[in-house]
Motif scaffolding. Sequence first.
Motif, PDB file in Angstrom:
ATOM      1  N   MET A   1       0.715  -1.260  -0.084  1.00 45.62           N
ATOM      2  CA  MET A   1      -0.012  -0.061  -0.073  1.00 45.62           C
ATOM      3  C   MET A   1       0.933   1.319  -0.183  1.00 45.62           C
ATOM      4  O   MET A   1       0.654   2.286  -0.744  1.00 45.62           O
ATOM      5  CB  MET A   1      -0.843  -0.023   1.195  1.00 45.62           C
ATOM      6  CG  MET A   1      -1.917  -1.284   1.337  1.00 45.62           C
ATOM      7  SD  MET A   1      -3.105  -1.085  -0.196  1.00 45.62           S
ATOM      8  CE  MET A   1      -4.126   0.127   0.522  1.00 45.62           C
ATOM      9  N   GLU A   2       2.014   1.163   0.720  1.00 47.85           N
ATOM     10  CA  GLU A   2       2.792   2.351   0.871  1.00 47.85           C
ATOM     11  C   GLU A   2       3.488   2.557  -0.415  1.00 47.85           C
ATOM     12  O   GLU A   2       3.598   3.885  -0.948  1.00 47.85           O
ATOM     13  CB  GLU A   2       3.923   2.054   2.061  1.00 47.85           C
ATOM     14  CG  GLU A   2       4.679   3.161   2.392  1.00 47.85           C
ATOM     15  CD  GLU A   2       3.962   4.225   3.275  1.00 47.85           C
ATOM     16  OE1 GLU A   2       2.786   3.919   3.797  1.00 47.85           O
ATOM     17  OE2 GLU A   2       4.430   5.423   3.023  1.00 47.85           O
ATOM     18  N   CYS A   3       3.899   1.433  -1.168  1.00 46.71           N
ATOM     19  CA  CYS A   3       4.694   1.669  -2.369  1.00 46.71           C
ATOM     20  C   CYS A   3       3.568   2.161  -3.251  1.00 46.71           C
ATOM     21  O   CYS A   3       4.154   3.086  -4.155  1.00 46.71           O
ATOM     22  CB  CYS A   3       4.971   0.001  -2.934  1.00 46.71           C
ATOM     23  SG  CYS A   3       5.689   0.014  -4.527  1.00 46.71           S
ATOM     24  N   LEU A   4       2.521   1.669  -3.669  1.00 43.58           N
ATOM     25  CA  LEU A   4       1.124   2.054  -4.530  1.00 43.58           C
ATOM     26  C   LEU A   4       1.319   3.931  -4.271  1.00 43.58           C
ATOM     27  O   LEU A   4       1.315   4.599  -5.254  1.00 43.58           O
ATOM     28  CB  LEU A   4       0.047   1.594  -4.267  1.00 43.58           C
ATOM     29  CG  LEU A   4      -0.438   0.568  -5.003  1.00 43.58           C
ATOM     30  CD1 LEU A   4      -1.847   0.130  -4.794  1.00 43.58           C
ATOM     31  CD2 LEU A   4      -0.057   0.465  -6.358  1.00 43.58           C
ATOM     32  N   LYS A   5       1.078   4.147  -2.986  1.00 43.02           N
ATOM     33  CA  LYS A   5       1.286   5.554  -2.575  1.00 43.02           C
ATOM     34  C   LYS A   5       2.205   6.304  -2.957  1.00 43.02           C
ATOM     35  O   LYS A   5       2.110   7.440  -3.795  1.00 43.02           O
ATOM     36  CB  LYS A   5       0.892   5.429  -0.896  1.00 43.02           C
ATOM     37  CG  LYS A   5       0.340   7.130  -0.454  1.00 43.02           C
ATOM     38  CD  LYS A   5       0.410   7.026   1.157  1.00 43.02           C
ATOM     39  CE  LYS A   5       1.621   7.498   1.652  1.00 43.02           C
ATOM     40  NZ  LYS A   5       1.906   7.193   2.921  1.00 43.02           N
ATOM     41  N   ASN A   6       3.343   6.010  -2.965  1.00 42.46           N
ATOM     42  CA  ASN A   6       4.762   6.496  -3.501  1.00 42.46           C
ATOM     43  C   ASN A   6       4.775   6.728  -4.800  1.00 42.46           C
ATOM     44  O   ASN A   6       5.299   7.831  -5.537  1.00 42.46           O
ATOM     45  CB  ASN A   6       5.978   5.879  -2.582  1.00 42.46           C
ATOM     46  CG  ASN A   6       5.753   6.064  -1.141  1.00 42.46           C
ATOM     47  OD1 ASN A   6       5.448   6.936  -0.845  1.00 42.46           O
ATOM     48  ND2 ASN A   6       6.452   5.088  -0.290  1.00 42.46           N
ATOM     49  N   VAL A   7       4.371   5.540  -5.605  1.00 44.15           N
ATOM     50  CA  VAL A   7       4.602   5.680  -7.083  1.00 44.15           C
ATOM     51  C   VAL A   7       3.467   6.662  -7.423  1.00 44.15           C
ATOM     52  O   VAL A   7       3.897   7.427  -8.426  1.00 44.15           O
ATOM     53  CB  VAL A   7       3.964   4.122  -7.528  1.00 44.15           C
ATOM     54  CG1 VAL A   7       3.803   4.039  -9.004  1.00 44.15           C
ATOM     55  CG2 VAL A   7       5.293   3.140  -7.354  1.00 44.15           C
ATOM     56  N   LYS A   8       2.385   6.822  -6.810  1.00 41.67           N
ATOM     57  CA  LYS A   8       1.458   7.682  -7.567  1.00 41.67           C
ATOM     58  C   LYS A   8       1.835   9.152  -7.096  1.00 41.67           C
ATOM     59  O   LYS A   8       1.980  10.029  -7.978  1.00 41.67           O
ATOM     60  CB  LYS A   8       0.215   7.427  -6.650  1.00 41.67           C
ATOM     61  CG  LYS A   8      -0.937   6.703  -7.233  1.00 41.67           C
ATOM     62  CD  LYS A   8      -2.276   7.296  -7.146  1.00 41.67           C
ATOM     63  CE  LYS A   8      -3.174   6.410  -8.017  1.00 41.67           C
ATOM     64  NZ  LYS A   8      -3.841   5.115  -7.741  1.00 41.67           N
ATOM     65  N   ALA A   9       2.396   9.252  -5.860  1.00 36.07           N
ATOM     66  CA  ALA A   9       2.936  10.479  -5.584  1.00 36.07           C
ATOM     67  C   ALA A   9       4.069  10.987  -6.400  1.00 36.07           C
ATOM     68  O   ALA A   9       4.202  12.263  -6.528  1.00 36.07           O
ATOM     69  CB  ALA A   9       3.321  10.543  -3.929  1.00 36.07           C
ATOM     70  N   CYS A  10       4.994   9.991  -7.136  1.00 34.94           N
ATOM     71  CA  CYS A  10       5.917  10.452  -7.781  1.00 34.94           C
ATOM     72  C   CYS A  10       5.336  10.760  -9.226  1.00 34.94           C
ATOM     73  O   CYS A  10       6.155  10.915 -10.253  1.00 34.94           O
ATOM     74  CB  CYS A  10       7.033   9.541  -7.578  1.00 34.94           C
ATOM     75  SG  CYS A  10       8.020   9.378  -6.021  1.00 34.94           S
ATOM     76  N   GLY A  11       4.191  10.364  -9.811  1.00 38.64           N
ATOM     77  CA  GLY A  11       3.627  10.437 -11.011  1.00 38.64           C
ATOM     78  C   GLY A  11       4.274   9.365 -11.942  1.00 38.64           C
ATOM     79  O   GLY A  11       4.284   9.589 -13.080  1.00 38.64           O
ATOM     80  N   MET A  12       4.062   8.243 -11.046  1.00 37.09           N
ATOM     81  CA  MET A  12       4.866   7.322 -12.015  1.00 37.09           C
ATOM     82  C   MET A  12       4.027   5.936 -12.176  1.00 37.09           C
ATOM     83  O   MET A  12       4.429   4.860 -12.447  1.00 37.09           O
ATOM     84  CB  MET A  12       6.081   6.454 -11.116  1.00 37.09           C
ATOM     85  CG  MET A  12       7.288   7.547 -11.197  1.00 37.09           C
ATOM     86  SD  MET A  12       8.905   6.830 -11.772  1.00 37.09           S
ATOM     87  CE  MET A  12       9.772   8.362 -11.657  1.00 37.09           C
ATOM     88  N   ASP A  13       2.911   6.185 -12.194  1.00 40.84           N
ATOM     89  CA  ASP A  13       1.542   5.066 -12.388  1.00 40.84           C
ATOM     90  C   ASP A  13       1.892   4.353 -13.705  1.00 40.84           C
ATOM     91  O   ASP A  13       1.696   3.254 -13.816  1.00 40.84           O
ATOM     92  CB  ASP A  13       0.358   5.460 -12.308  1.00 40.84           C
ATOM     93  CG  ASP A  13       0.138   6.549 -11.347  1.00 40.84           C
ATOM     94  OD1 ASP A  13       1.193   7.631 -11.381  1.00 40.84           O
ATOM     95  OD2 ASP A  13      -1.048   6.892 -10.767  1.00 40.84           O
TER      96      ASP A  13
END
Length: 198
Positions: free
Chosen positions: A74-86
């Motif tokens: 969950m933390e990983c998903l959140k960080n990926v989104k926050a970095c605009g890397m989805d």
Amino acid sequence: MKEKILEMEEYAQEHNVPIIEKKSIAFIMKFIKENNIKNILEIGSAIGYSTILMASAKDDVYVTTIERDETRYMECLKNVKACGMDKKINVVYQDALDVNLSNDMQFDLIFIDAAKGQYTKFFEKFKYFLSDRGFIITDNINFHGYVGNSDKLENGNLKSLVKKIEGYIEFLKTNEEFDTEFFNIGDGLSISVRKNEE
Ligand code: SAH
Ligand code: MG
């Protein structure tokens, strides 16, 4: 993104998440550029620290990363989104040993950084998804300097874990299919590549 990376380093420190050492990830990012790596498979995302940095090495890098721990996923998903890397990163929430990758998936780089006792299993399972001239990089091959000294260890669990990493190193050194180079960077890295068929 820089700020986010710093935040992740702090989070890792606070929550005891074993993210990769700075020297090691810098080495891998350079390796990605120099070898024109495009598709990466990572075993062990944790909070997405190495994932995001690898994906940021150059524009055309795509990462599939696997994590079995729900909180970290969950933390990983959140960080990926926050970095605009989805669009560049696909996070899979599953035990890597249970994952069924589709047969047509091919990776230029497989980065093994999950349960240290299962390295040989990961290698044997995922080598079939390596492109012709692909590489397998493994992290923590020195395991805090314990590797090579397992006989001196008294803690049973630690000893057996270190013995498994030593077994993995032996597996790489005696491998008939792959050549491996070992690097004393960070917590120790290895790079394996298929032997030339001549
Ligand atoms: N690559 C990360 C650190 C990964 S730490 C970084 O450098 O930023 C190792 C992670 O692997 C842990 O989060 C752990 O939950 C996960 N893991 C261990 N065994 C696994 C398995 N069999 N399948 C999927 N994830 C696994
Ligand atoms: Mg590691």
